[in-house]
Design a protein around this motif. Structure first.
Motif, short mmCIF file in Angstrom:
data_model
loop_
_atom_site.label_atom_id
_atom_site.label_comp_id
_atom_site.label_asym_id
_atom_site.label_seq_id
_atom_site.Cartn_x
_atom_site.Cartn_y
_atom_site.Cartn_z
N GLY A 116 41.46 24.10 33.50
CA GLY A 116 42.42 25.14 32.62
C GLY A 116 43.91 24.39 32.48
N LEU A 117 44.38 23.91 34.02
CA LEU A 117 45.74 23.50 33.91
C LEU A 117 45.61 22.08 33.03
CD1 LEU A 117 48.61 23.43 35.24
CD2 LEU A 117 47.53 22.41 37.21
N ARG A 175 33.95 26.83 42.92
CA ARG A 175 33.90 26.89 41.35
C ARG A 175 35.12 27.40 40.74
NH1 ARG A 175 28.37 29.34 39.65
NH2 ARG A 175 27.79 28.18 41.13
N ASP A 176 35.73 28.35 41.42
CA ASP A 176 36.97 28.97 40.61
C ASP A 176 38.29 27.80 40.50
OD1 ASP A 176 37.05 29.34 43.21
OD2 ASP A 176 38.41 31.22 43.04
N SER A 177 38.26 27.22 41.67
CA SER A 177 39.27 26.05 41.83
C SER A 177 39.11 25.01 40.66
CB SER A 177 39.26 25.32 42.96
OG SER A 177 39.30 26.35 44.23
N PHE A 178 37.60 24.74 40.66
CA PHE A 178 37.58 23.52 39.37
C PHE A 178 37.94 24.04 38.32
CE2 PHE A 178 34.41 21.16 36.62
CZ PHE A 178 35.15 20.01 36.91
N SER A 179 37.56 25.27 37.88
CA SER A 179 37.80 25.96 36.58
C SER A 179 39.36 25.83 36.21
CB SER A 179 37.29 27.33 36.25
OG SER A 179 35.83 27.37 36.45
N ARG A 214 42.04 25.54 25.75
CA ARG A 214 41.39 25.66 26.79
C ARG A 214 39.78 25.74 26.90
NH1 ARG A 214 42.96 28.15 32.33
NH2 ARG A 214 40.91 28.66 33.14
N PHE A 215 38.90 25.18 27.73
CA PHE A 215 37.58 25.33 27.86
C PHE A 215 37.19 25.28 29.27
CE2 PHE A 215 38.78 20.96 27.51
CZ PHE A 215 38.07 20.28 28.55
N THR A 216 36.02 25.64 29.46
CA THR A 216 35.55 25.63 30.73
C THR A 216 34.77 24.40 31.05
OG1 THR A 216 33.48 27.09 30.13
CG2 THR A 216 35.43 28.45 30.55
N PRO A 217 34.27 24.23 32.47
CA PRO A 217 33.47 23.42 32.89
C PRO A 217 31.93 23.59 32.25
CG PRO A 217 34.54 24.04 34.70
CD PRO A 217 35.14 25.06 33.47
N TYR A 218 31.53 24.71 32.25
CA TYR A 218 30.34 25.33 31.61
C TYR A 218 30.28 24.92 30.21
CZ TYR A 218 26.26 27.76 29.87
OH TYR A 218 25.31 28.12 29.06
N ALA A 219 31.37 24.81 29.35
CA ALA A 219 31.54 24.24 28.10
C ALA A 219 30.85 22.61 27.91
CB ALA A 219 32.70 24.52 27.24
#
Length: 85
Positions: A48-49, A40-44, A58-63
């Motif tokens: 971000g990158l 999960r943190d790798s995907f986030s 920047r946004f998150t996968p949850y967004a």
């Protein structure tokens, strides 16, 4: 999925994939190797990158998930959004 966040509770998780997605994934499957090996943190971090490289905020996968479920709710109703979530 054999390994997921509620597996320790004895719950099962099934992913529904359409025929196009199945065809794409089938070409990439190799024996017993994991198809996706992303934490999960790798995907986030990758999202971000990509945001930084694209010059967008920047946004998150949850967004992304929240935005899509809101659109489903507006178009089809709360029950449809709950069924997807």
């Amino acid at each position: 999925l054999e390994d997921h966040k509620n597996a320790h509770r004895g719950l099962e998780r099934t992913l529904a994939l359409g025929p196009k997605a199945q065809a794409i994934l089938q070409r990439r499957m190799v024996d017993d190797e994991p198809l996706f090996n992303i934490r999960r943190d790798s995907f986030s971090g990758a999202v971000g990158l990509a945001c930084r490289k694209a010059g967008v905020p920047r946004f998150t996968p949850y967004a992304m998930r929240h935005t899509r479920l809101t659109a489903v709710r507006d178009a089809l109703g709360i029950e449809a959004a709950q069924a997807i979530a």
